[in-house]
Design a protein around this motif. Structure first.
Motif, PDB file in Angstrom:
ATOM      1  N   TRP A  36       9.870  -4.027 -11.168  1.00 20.37           N
ATOM      2  CA  TRP A  36      11.034  -4.531 -10.202  1.00 20.37           C
ATOM      3  C   TRP A  36       8.985  -5.048  -9.722  1.00 20.37           C
ATOM      4  O   TRP A  36       9.013  -6.501  -9.024  1.00 20.37           O
ATOM      5  CB  TRP A  36      11.203  -4.313  -9.255  1.00 20.37           C
ATOM      6  N   LYS A  37       8.578  -4.734  -9.485  1.00 19.87           N
ATOM      7  CA  LYS A  37       6.359  -4.746  -8.258  1.00 19.87           C
ATOM      8  C   LYS A  37       6.241  -4.952  -9.736  1.00 19.87           C
ATOM      9  O   LYS A  37       5.646  -6.263  -8.957  1.00 19.87           O
ATOM     10  CB  LYS A  37       6.074  -3.448  -8.492  1.00 19.87           C
ATOM     11  N   ARG A  38       5.721  -5.061 -10.523  1.00 16.83           N
ATOM     12  CA  ARG A  38       4.890  -5.585 -11.865  1.00 16.83           C
ATOM     13  C   ARG A  38       5.579  -7.087 -11.328  1.00 16.83           C
ATOM     14  O   ARG A  38       4.845  -8.519 -11.524  1.00 16.83           O
ATOM     15  CB  ARG A  38       5.593  -5.390 -12.528  1.00 16.83           C
ATOM     16  N   LEU A  39       6.618  -7.826 -11.785  1.00 14.55           N
ATOM     17  CA  LEU A  39       7.198  -8.856 -11.804  1.00 14.55           C
ATOM     18  C   LEU A  39       7.215  -9.523 -10.306  1.00 14.55           C
ATOM     19  O   LEU A  39       7.407 -11.259 -10.397  1.00 14.55           O
ATOM     20  CB  LEU A  39       8.902  -8.838 -12.707  1.00 14.55           C
ATOM     21  N   ALA A  75       0.859  -0.757  -0.139  1.00 16.96           N
ATOM     22  CA  ALA A  75       0.131   0.132  -0.075  1.00 16.96           C
ATOM     23  C   ALA A  75       0.731   1.576   0.207  1.00 16.96           C
ATOM     24  O   ALA A  75       0.759   2.456  -0.468  1.00 16.96           O
ATOM     25  CB  ALA A  75      -0.872  -0.025   1.479  1.00 16.96           C
ATOM     26  N   PHE A  76       2.151   1.312   0.549  1.00 13.59           N
ATOM     27  CA  PHE A  76       3.262   2.356   0.528  1.00 13.59           C
ATOM     28  C   PHE A  76       3.968   2.105  -0.912  1.00 13.59           C
ATOM     29  O   PHE A  76       4.813   3.178  -0.867  1.00 13.59           O
ATOM     30  CB  PHE A  76       3.707   2.504   1.691  1.00 13.59           C
ATOM     31  N   GLY A  77       3.827   1.217  -1.772  1.00 16.10           N
ATOM     32  CA  GLY A  77       4.601   1.533  -3.111  1.00 16.10           C
ATOM     33  C   GLY A  77       5.052   0.995  -3.138  1.00 16.10           C
ATOM     34  O   GLY A  77       5.951   0.458  -4.325  1.00 16.10           O
ATOM     35  N   ALA A  97       1.287   3.320  13.554  1.00 11.40           N
ATOM     36  CA  ALA A  97      -0.081   3.308  13.743  1.00 11.40           C
ATOM     37  C   ALA A  97      -0.428   2.440  13.294  1.00 11.40           C
ATOM     38  O   ALA A  97      -1.230   1.580  13.479  1.00 11.40           O
ATOM     39  CB  ALA A  97      -0.900   4.643  13.798  1.00 11.40           C
ATOM     40  N   LYS A  98      -0.159   2.120  11.718  1.00  8.00           N
ATOM     41  CA  LYS A  98      -0.691   1.013  11.393  1.00  8.00           C
ATOM     42  C   LYS A  98      -0.522  -0.214  11.447  1.00  8.00           C
ATOM     43  O   LYS A  98      -1.247  -1.339  11.257  1.00  8.00           O
ATOM     44  CB  LYS A  98      -0.698   1.443   9.364  1.00  8.00           C
TER      45      LYS A  98
END
Length: 148
Positions: A131-134, A31-33, A84-85
């Motif tokens: 990198w995120k996609r793969l 969620a933070f990317g 907090a999260k």
């Protein structure tokens, strides 16, 4: 890369608990990317006879150390928002079960990290998005290490 070390006494977490907690922690970073594979969670069971808090044996304490390398906090406000999260994620597994816990976060130099021999791309760049996609580290051209 966020590395989470979680120390606990046996019986504190089931295998399902560990999988669920790891997934929720990973989802927080996504969620933070960050790419999911950046997130590593290690569970370290410690027998009660070897677990002391305040000089007394315990089976009611969980110690967590986070090591942040790929990203750091830009100040107190963002750190508190994250904590907090994180505490919300931990609550059903620790707080709601009547356990005590302690969390600390260390931040390290990203320049001292390599993944499969590769420097990690800069945040929000073409290379990091790949990198995120793969969901894995792949070689990239330096021209892709720019914000997209």
């Amino acid at each position: 890369m966020p590395l989470h070390h979680i120390w606990y006494t046996p019986g504190t977490f089931t295998e399902h608990d560990k999988e669920a907690l790891s997934k929720k922690i990973t989802d927080l970073y996504v969620a933070f990317g960050l790419p999911p594979f950046y997130v590593i969670v290690l569970f370290h069971p410690v027998e009660e006879k070897n677990y002391f808090v305040g000089g007394k044996k315990t089976n009611k304490f969980v110690r967590i150390i986070l090591l942040h390398i790929a990203r750091g906090f830009d100040g107190y406000k963002s750190a508190n928002k994250f904590i907090a999260k994180y505490e919300e994620i931990l609550a059903p597994f620790i707080k709601d079960r009547g356990l005590d816990w302690e969390i600390s976060i260390e931040q390290s130099e990203r320049d001292l990290l390599r993944v499969n021999g590769l420097e990690i791309p800069l945040p929000n760049t073409i290379a990091e998005k790949e990198w995120k996609r793969l969901n894995k580290a792949v070689p990239y051209d330096e021209k892709d290490n720019v914000v997209a």
